[in-house]
Design a protein around this motif. Structure first.
Motif: not given
Length: 160
Positions: A22, A84, A97
């Protein structure tokens, strides 16, 4: 080659790997976001210039398509940040991800279209020569080579 022979030397859990990936993805997206946002900002100003009214219908169509591609690229490249924020703390980082990576890949294709359209419009306005489409095609091939083919070749070599 055995699985042991392919080890990277990292001893990380799935969550630790997702955290690392990430962070790497966000760094990559930051670079592309800035470029696409600057390009998109410049594209938005073109319509307000005096020269825009003197563009041919074809050039205005190229401009409109390019602006839409720029908007789509911006959305795709900002998407991972929104993703996110909306899934943080939900224990789905590995999947997030993967999704964010796909968004970024789509964003790169849209950025390729935006840059190609921008270059085509600029060169058509700067010169009305017959070779403009050839120059743009050459640049597109250059981008495809460095952005997609070389990384895919490297990935293939690493998997051998």
């Amino acid at each position: 080659m055995t699985a042991q022979g392919r080890r990277t030397g990292r001893d990380e859990s799935e969550e630790e790997r997702a955290d690392r990936m990430w962070g790497e993805l966000l760094q990559e997206v930051r670079v592309t976001q800035m470029g696409v946002q600057i390009l998109f900002g410049f594209l938005l100003t073109v319509v307000f210039t005096a020269k825009y009214d003197r563009l041919t219908d074809t050039d205005q169509t190229i401009y409109i398509v390019t602006v839409v591609l720029g908007a789509a690229a911006t959305g795709a490249l900002i998407g991972p940040v929104s993703l996110h924020r909306l899934v943080a703390g939900r224990r789905i980082k590995p999947q997030a991800v993967e999704w964010a990576s796909k968004m970024t890949f789509v964003g790169l294709f849209l950025l390729l279209g935006t840059m190609s359209g921008s270059l085509l419009l600029i060169l058509r306005v700067a010169t009305h020569d017959w070779f403009v489409p050839l120059l743009v095609a050459g640049v597109v091939v250059w981008y495809v080579l460095w952005w997609f083919l070389l990384p895919l070749w490297a990935r293939h070599r690493a998997e051998e």
